[in-house]
Design a protein around this motif. Sequence first.
Motif, PDB file in Angstrom:
ATOM      1  N   VAL A 163       5.791  13.498   7.190  1.00 18.71           N
ATOM      2  CA  VAL A 163       6.233  12.886   5.942  1.00 18.71           C
ATOM      3  C   VAL A 163       5.306  13.334   4.815  1.00 18.71           C
ATOM      4  CG1 VAL A 163       6.847  10.753   4.784  1.00 18.71           C
ATOM      5  CG2 VAL A 163       6.948  10.859   7.257  1.00 18.71           C
ATOM      6  N   GLY A 164       5.900  13.723   3.685  1.00 22.03           N
ATOM      7  CA  GLY A 164       5.130  14.065   2.511  1.00 22.03           C
ATOM      8  C   GLY A 164       5.835  13.552   1.268  1.00 22.03           C
ATOM      9  N   GLY A 165       5.085  12.946   0.355  1.00 21.22           N
ATOM     10  CA  GLY A 165       5.720  12.411  -0.841  1.00 21.22           C
ATOM     11  C   GLY A 165       4.737  11.736  -1.759  1.00 21.22           C
ATOM     12  N   GLY A 166       5.280  11.026  -2.741  1.00 19.61           N
ATOM     13  CA  GLY A 166       4.429  10.324  -3.696  1.00 19.61           C
ATOM     14  C   GLY A 166       3.852   9.056  -3.116  1.00 19.61           C
ATOM     15  N   SER A 167       4.730   8.153  -2.677  1.00 26.85           N
ATOM     16  CA  SER A 167       4.311   6.880  -2.088  1.00 26.85           C
ATOM     17  C   SER A 167       4.998   6.730  -0.735  1.00 26.85           C
ATOM     18  CB  SER A 167       4.686   5.719  -3.012  1.00 26.85           C
ATOM     19  OG  SER A 167       4.389   4.473  -2.406  1.00 26.85           O
ATOM     20  N   LEU A 168       4.209   6.492   0.308  1.00 23.45           N
ATOM     21  CA  LEU A 168       4.745   6.410   1.669  1.00 23.45           C
ATOM     22  C   LEU A 168       4.484   5.037   2.255  1.00 23.45           C
ATOM     23  CD1 LEU A 168       3.397   9.800   3.124  1.00 23.45           C
ATOM     24  CD2 LEU A 168       5.425   9.421   1.719  1.00 23.45           C
ATOM     25  N   GLN A 169       5.519   4.472   2.873  1.00 28.57           N
ATOM     26  CA  GLN A 169       5.392   3.233   3.643  1.00 28.57           C
ATOM     27  C   GLN A 169       6.052   3.463   4.999  1.00 28.57           C
ATOM     28  OE1 GLN A 169       7.125   0.152   1.101  1.00 28.57           O
ATOM     29  NE2 GLN A 169       5.066  -0.557   0.586  1.00 28.57           N
ATOM     30  N   ILE A 170       5.249   3.474   6.045  1.00 25.46           N
ATOM     31  CA  ILE A 170       5.750   3.761   7.391  1.00 25.46           C
ATOM     32  C   ILE A 170       5.388   2.587   8.288  1.00 25.46           C
ATOM     33  CG2 ILE A 170       5.715   5.387   9.317  1.00 25.46           C
ATOM     34  CD1 ILE A 170       4.689   7.501   7.335  1.00 25.46           C
ATOM     35  N   SER A 171       6.412   1.903   8.792  1.00 24.49           N
ATOM     36  CA  SER A 171       6.163   0.726   9.623  1.00 24.49           C
ATOM     37  C   SER A 171       6.916   0.760  10.944  1.00 24.49           C
ATOM     38  CB  SER A 171       6.551  -0.549   8.852  1.00 24.49           C
ATOM     39  OG  SER A 171       7.906  -0.500   8.443  1.00 24.49           O
ATOM     40  N   GLY A 172       7.812   1.712  11.137  1.00 22.69           N
ATOM     41  CA  GLY A 172       8.530   1.798  12.395  1.00 22.69           C
ATOM     42  C   GLY A 172       7.685   2.421  13.489  1.00 22.69           C
ATOM     43  N   PRO A 173       7.958   2.107  14.767  1.00 25.81           N
ATOM     44  CA  PRO A 173       7.172   2.682  15.866  1.00 25.81           C
ATOM     45  C   PRO A 173       7.402   4.180  15.996  1.00 25.81           C
ATOM     46  CG  PRO A 173       9.043   1.429  16.707  1.00 25.81           C
ATOM     47  CD  PRO A 173       8.995   1.176  15.239  1.00 25.81           C
ATOM     48  N   ALA A 195       1.262  12.700   4.367  1.00 29.92           N
ATOM     49  CA  ALA A 195       0.455  13.057   3.202  1.00 29.92           C
ATOM     50  C   ALA A 195       1.167  12.572   1.951  1.00 29.92           C
ATOM     51  CB  ALA A 195       0.240  14.567   3.128  1.00 29.92           C
ATOM     52  N   GLY A 196       0.410  11.937   1.053  1.00 31.72           N
ATOM     53  CA  GLY A 196       1.025  11.426  -0.166  1.00 31.72           C
ATOM     54  C   GLY A 196      -0.016  10.868  -1.108  1.00 31.72           C
ATOM     55  N   GLY A 197       0.443  10.445  -2.274  1.00 32.30           N
ATOM     56  CA  GLY A 197      -0.472   9.819  -3.221  1.00 32.30           C
ATOM     57  C   GLY A 197      -0.963   8.481  -2.708  1.00 32.30           C
ATOM     58  N   SER A 198      -0.023   7.653  -2.249  1.00 29.30           N
ATOM     59  CA  SER A 198      -0.349   6.359  -1.652  1.00 29.30           C
ATOM     60  C   SER A 198       0.320   6.301  -0.283  1.00 29.30           C
ATOM     61  CB  SER A 198       0.156   5.216  -2.540  1.00 29.30           C
ATOM     62  OG  SER A 198      -0.016   3.967  -1.896  1.00 29.30           O
ATOM     63  N   VAL A 199      -0.463   6.016   0.743  1.00 29.97           N
ATOM     64  CA  VAL A 199       0.053   6.016   2.116  1.00 29.97           C
ATOM     65  C   VAL A 199      -0.303   4.684   2.774  1.00 29.97           C
ATOM     66  CG1 VAL A 199       0.038   7.157   4.364  1.00 29.97           C
ATOM     67  CG2 VAL A 199      -0.286   8.506   2.271  1.00 29.97           C
ATOM     68  N   GLU A 200       0.726   3.982   3.241  1.00 33.10           N
ATOM     69  CA  GLU A 200       0.512   2.723   3.966  1.00 33.10           C
ATOM     70  C   GLU A 200       1.184   2.834   5.333  1.00 33.10           C
ATOM     71  OE1 GLU A 200       1.976  -1.869   3.632  1.00 33.10           O
ATOM     72  OE2 GLU A 200       0.973  -1.018   1.861  1.00 33.10           O
TER      73      GLU A 200
END
Length: 447
Positions: free
Chosen positions: A109-119, A127-132
């Motif tokens: 995943v690459g982008g500006g703001s990333l939110q990844i919560s799935g298994p 990689a991104g500006g903000s990664v959670e």
Amino acid sequence: MNIRHILTAGGLAVLTLGSSAGAQVIGGDLNINGSSDDVHFFGGQMRINGEIDGDIFAISGDGEIDATVNGNLEVFGGDLELHGLVMGDVDLAGGDIEVTAEIRETINVGGGSLQISGPVHGELNAAGGSVEIGSTVGDDAHIAGGYIRLTDASSIAGKAEIIGAEVHMDGRFEGRISIEAEEVVLSGRFLDEVEILAEDVRVAAGAEFSAPLRVRGPSEPVIEAGAVVPDDSYEEEGFNFGARHWNKVDFQIDGPVRLMGSPEKFFGATFYGLSFLLGVFAVLLTPRGVGKIARTFRSRPIASMVLGFVAIPMSIVAMVMLTVLLAITIIGIPLILLVWPLYPWVMLLGFAFGGIVIGDLIFNRSHAERGLGLAMRSLSLLLVLVALFALSQVGAIGIPVAFLTWAAGLGAWMLSFGNKNQDETSQRSEPPRRDPEPEIEAEPDPA
């Protein structure tokens, strides 16, 4: 859609034209509820639901996928949401990206703001500006960004390599951890060795370490009361990430490679820069000719691609044959010294035309018959080449994308020599119409 969205879509747009698909859609918006085949899409907004038996490849604006995908998924565009289940690998690039889907293989995943919560059962690369990250990761993780946060719901079974400006780590980490950042805050549970290179490190209350904590940087780590750190060490080392501790920073430049970057990056940037300059000169000097090339590619994209694929290797054969023929005569020998230096510039111009036709395809969807203006055509060329250069840093993707762009431009250029504007042809072949003059009946002679 902002600039970063356009860069990603522009850099990868050519892949749609060269790929085979069971269900391929170009243009407009997409709304699919289930498919028994692959889905390839290049256009505007996208929404996919239901069960997809094949792969998904899409270049779009904003997109939402809430589906069971039995193959791989590749989406490049604006703001993206991914929910449901993906049985294969996932590649996402865009602006704001949210992933709650279960991923059975690797996710990139690459982008500006990333939110990844799935298994994630495989490897995680983000990689991104903000990664959670709030996912359970079954393999290794590689994370880079400005602000990085791994929540208390996160868990990484393998190794983790993290590079960022500000890093906050909660959750559970079973493998070895390597962090390089300006500021690091640790408050999770760490079962293997943790090695950190950072300006400031804080171990919060509640953090637990079952293995050694090794910290390098200009200042000692702060370990709060309540943190369990049975084995820790600190080594002073100058670090210039955020440059807070200037008195402890040791600047070293070891030759031109350190100054310019690796040779392949330096010459790669030169290649794309020269392509841009040639393309801009062509746009300014022959705007009609460039417009004809863009229209040719729009009307005959497959033929342009095929001709370009053939022309690239055959051009070398043709140059060798031409050299032999010129060398036979004394008069032709000086021409050899002229032809060969021109050859790389001609091929470079073909690559520039590839960026022009792709830019025209993306940015000129409403008025294809009129074409883009000089400024907009130059800007679209710049955006496409910047995206291609960024992709060139990823060899597995960048090389074939650049080759497809080259083939598209060179093939459209060659086809445009035989295409004449239909309006001009019709004007030459058909005389101008004149309305018939009204017939005037002669009045009878009164005599």
